[in-house]
Design a protein around this motif. Sequence first.
Motif, mmCIF file in Angstrom:
data_model
loop_
_atom_site.group_PDB
_atom_site.id
_atom_site.type_symbol
_atom_site.label_atom_id
_atom_site.label_comp_id
_atom_site.label_asym_id
_atom_site.label_seq_id
_atom_site.Cartn_x
_atom_site.Cartn_y
_atom_site.Cartn_z
ATOM 1 N N HIS A 126 0.840 -1.200 0.000
ATOM 2 C CA HIS A 126 0.000 0.000 0.000
ATOM 3 C C HIS A 126 0.878 1.255 0.000
ATOM 4 O O HIS A 126 2.106 1.191 0.196
ATOM 5 C CB HIS A 126 -0.941 0.007 1.204
ATOM 6 N N SER A 127 0.209 2.409 -0.204
ATOM 7 C CA SER A 127 0.932 3.686 -0.240
ATOM 8 C C SER A 127 0.407 4.651 0.818
ATOM 9 O O SER A 127 0.623 5.864 0.726
ATOM 10 C CB SER A 127 0.785 4.328 -1.632
ATOM 11 N N TYR A 182 1.130 -0.678 10.006
ATOM 12 C CA TYR A 182 1.798 -1.852 10.587
ATOM 13 C C TYR A 182 3.059 -2.207 9.790
ATOM 14 O O TYR A 182 4.121 -2.445 10.351
ATOM 15 C CB TYR A 182 0.856 -3.052 10.592
ATOM 16 N N ASP A 183 2.895 -2.299 8.476
ATOM 17 C CA ASP A 183 4.011 -2.635 7.581
ATOM 18 C C ASP A 183 3.594 -2.223 6.172
ATOM 19 O O ASP A 183 2.635 -1.455 6.002
ATOM 20 C CB ASP A 183 4.367 -4.128 7.666
ATOM 21 N N GLU A 184 4.268 -2.715 5.177
ATOM 22 C CA GLU A 184 3.961 -2.337 3.793
ATOM 23 C C GLU A 184 2.688 -2.991 3.269
ATOM 24 O O GLU A 184 2.230 -2.666 2.180
ATOM 25 C CB GLU A 184 5.134 -2.703 2.880
ATOM 26 N N ILE A 185 2.099 -3.912 4.059
ATOM 27 C CA ILE A 185 0.876 -4.606 3.639
ATOM 28 C C ILE A 185 -0.350 -4.097 4.399
ATOM 29 O O ILE A 185 -1.404 -3.832 3.812
ATOM 30 C CB ILE A 185 1.011 -6.127 3.826
ATOM 31 N N TYR A 186 -0.235 -3.937 5.722
ATOM 32 C CA TYR A 186 -1.392 -3.623 6.556
ATOM 33 C C TYR A 186 -1.289 -2.232 7.164
ATOM 34 O O TYR A 186 -0.199 -1.740 7.483
ATOM 35 C CB TYR A 186 -1.528 -4.656 7.685
ATOM 36 N N PHE A 187 -2.467 -1.613 7.319
ATOM 37 C CA PHE A 187 -2.560 -0.334 8.016
ATOM 38 C C PHE A 187 -3.891 -0.295 8.760
ATOM 39 O O PHE A 187 -4.790 -1.111 8.514
ATOM 40 C CB PHE A 187 -2.442 0.851 7.039
ATOM 41 N N HIS A 245 -5.976 -3.406 4.212
ATOM 42 C CA HIS A 245 -4.856 -3.561 3.280
ATOM 43 C C HIS A 245 -5.263 -2.892 1.974
ATOM 44 O O HIS A 245 -6.390 -2.370 1.854
ATOM 45 C CB HIS A 245 -4.500 -5.031 3.071
ATOM 46 N N ALA A 246 -4.383 -2.864 1.002
ATOM 47 C CA ALA A 246 -4.649 -2.100 -0.224
ATOM 48 C C ALA A 246 -5.889 -2.585 -0.964
ATOM 49 O O ALA A 246 -6.549 -1.810 -1.666
ATOM 50 C CB ALA A 246 -3.433 -2.171 -1.152
ATOM 51 N N ASN A 247 -6.238 -3.880 -0.829
ATOM 52 C CA ASN A 247 -7.403 -4.432 -1.517
ATOM 53 C C ASN A 247 -8.630 -4.538 -0.626
ATOM 54 O O ASN A 247 -9.613 -5.181 -1.009
ATOM 55 C CB ASN A 247 -7.074 -5.822 -2.076
#
Length: 784
Positions: free
Chosen positions: A257-258, A285-290, A309-311
């Motif tokens: 995600h961005s 959290y990391d590059e996958i979860y927020f 997550h992004a999706n």
Amino acid sequence: THSQRQCLLPVALLHKPTRVIQHVEISLQSSFQPGMKLEVANKNSPDTYWVATIITTCGQLLLLRFSGYGEDRKADFWCDVMTAELHPVGWCTQNNKTLMPPEAIKEKYSDWTEFLVQDLTGSRTAPANLLEGPLRGKNTVDLIVDGSVSELQDVSDPFLYWPARVIQNVGGRLRLRYAGLSDDQHDEDVWLFYLDVRLRPLGWALENRLALEPPTALRSLKSPSDWQQALEDAQDDGAKNPLPLAVFKDHVDLPKHSFKTGMKLEMVSPWEQLQICPVSVTKVYDEIYFQVTLDDLTVDAMPQFVVCHANSPGILPVQWCLKNGVALERPWGYEGQDFDWADYLKQSGTEAAPDTCFPDNRGFAKDMMLEAVNPHRPAEVCVAQITQVRGRLLWLRLEGVAKPLSECIVDVESMDIFHVGWCEANAYPLTPPLKPVCILMVLIAFSCRLAPSQPVETPPVNHCQPVAVDPGSANGRYGCSKIFVNHRCFSGPYLNKGRIAELPQAVGPGKCTLVLKELLSMLINAAYKPGRVLKELQELEDQSWDCHEETLKAKYKGKTYRSTIRIVRLADQIQDFCRKVCVKLQCCPNLFGPVLVTDKCPENCSVQTKTKYTYYYGKKRKLSKPTGGEEAAEGELAKPTRRRKKRKAIFVQKKRRSSAVDFTPAAPATRRAARRSPEGRRRSTRSLSTYNQNNKYQPVEEEGQLVLDRNPLEWSVDEVVQFINSTDCASLAKHLPGDIDGQALLLLTLPTVQECMDLKLGPAIKLCHQIERVKVAFYKQYAN
């Protein structure tokens, strides 16, 4: 109620989504993947095998190409996983079997061993458990059995996992129960589609250095020691019955995600139905979860947050509601009459998440029908109508749910929406609409392409579910959803009803030509005489169809017949094609097609018999007297009068000295002599049975021919069974097909009895003897 189950919605609401519901389509795919290698028996060289590559799959059918043919498709062949001799690569070596290339390419390479080494390097072999044993030929979803154990991600912390056991599998939609919870705590069960990224194989957490801890919301239900014991028990159970790794082969890796902490966005509220609210990214959290938290400006606000997550479905960019004409809820405690994003961002000193952070998908349309999960009762699936589409969001009205809980918003990627017919296909209860409309009126209008305002005569109510692809669809132009085989419908003179009953309930989804080819192949194999059905299909043609030619074959009595059949390529021609195939084969128009008949057929075909139905709905042939003969099994009725008189008696009963039956055909002269002889006259006056008031045959122990009290052309199916039960063939009555009435009985001959009842020669002759007695009595008493 029963009347509600028998009815559906108006014509305008019958359209199936033209966009593929991806998770459902994936769940229907074969466990075999294109490119996999396996070892296949050579047809022309017994006890030899060769390596083949899977080109494509269609249900349990595999299209294979032998190694060495390269890009040459001329020798591609289909085989059935359940019946063909298929093995994983290496099986021949382990079992001392010979690997030998086909004769056609035998001279192509001088060193086949070197060729195989290069061909197999880096390739995937078909899993052994899908080629042998109880899992043979099963789809991925079928590998998920009750009691299997996996790990489930915590809903509020992406780094926490806990074992969960499969309680129920409904077409890939899993009911999961956390380890440590009892049956009495079933309210805490979680429903997830097996493709959900929260579901992971047993051991995932430890392999990825993540924590195994009880779910945050349930932690207080047990002591730490009890939870620890539950974990150990679950791991022991999982070692014996883990969720197979093949289940996770279609899981999609989540993209990076961005999002950054403090960014604002809009989101479909997980807490309040039908609301889209401003939310903030409060933790990465990391590059996958927020983590996003609901914006609440009140002083004593309790934070409401969700892991994304992004999706993640339902996350939207700032100004999405404004651009799509949808109301955006103001944050609690926001001062001012109208909410304005520019002012809000300026006051809070934050930025909007850029549009590049959000994917977008389209393809659904207003008034399309779905089956959708009730968000308030996850175990319930309802008939749903799309009331509006905005970008990637669908507004649904759940037809079986009372207001105000009947409306909800879902993302187009939600795994809680399904095609029409999904519940039926998976034998799961579907909540019906509250306000039914006669379904047959809908079907007639739909098939005739009538506008809803045109008057349609209302036939009797029946329970059918049309699941045809939207004819106006561009995306579904060459795709076919499902073709149903309605086993209860009349099978006609060409198709064996017993074999039809053994066919799967549906074929597809997939490419139109592939699905229809598989269907026609099954019908050919279900015929009394496959070659005859192949010939009928060859003659099928319509100038308006956009066709693709396919070569089909039929095997009968050791011979193979091939013919080129024209199959429609377009989704909107499937219904017409199936109906015309049914007419050609003189069966019920609803025997197979995109309409599922779950109760009484609209054609009322259940009251028909082979001869009556052929007369009224087939080729309008005159009903003549049965002729015996081999062609009678295929509905070929004899020419009237003169020919009928010549064939009054086909077999002559010789005087029996024992229980053995002589079933030798007699010449006409022999028959005439037999009738003129005293012995023959004595036989013609004998009475062997009568028909009592209870409609049961009572044998009379007298020597003589059968005397009938009622014309056998008028016998029902039950009366035929009663007659057979009254003879020494009573044990064979159970083998009679369920549609043999008196007229069909008179058409049976020795070859057709062996074919359709699968009897050995001795019992077949014994039964035919009784049938011939009925024929002789019929010609004597009623033929004139």
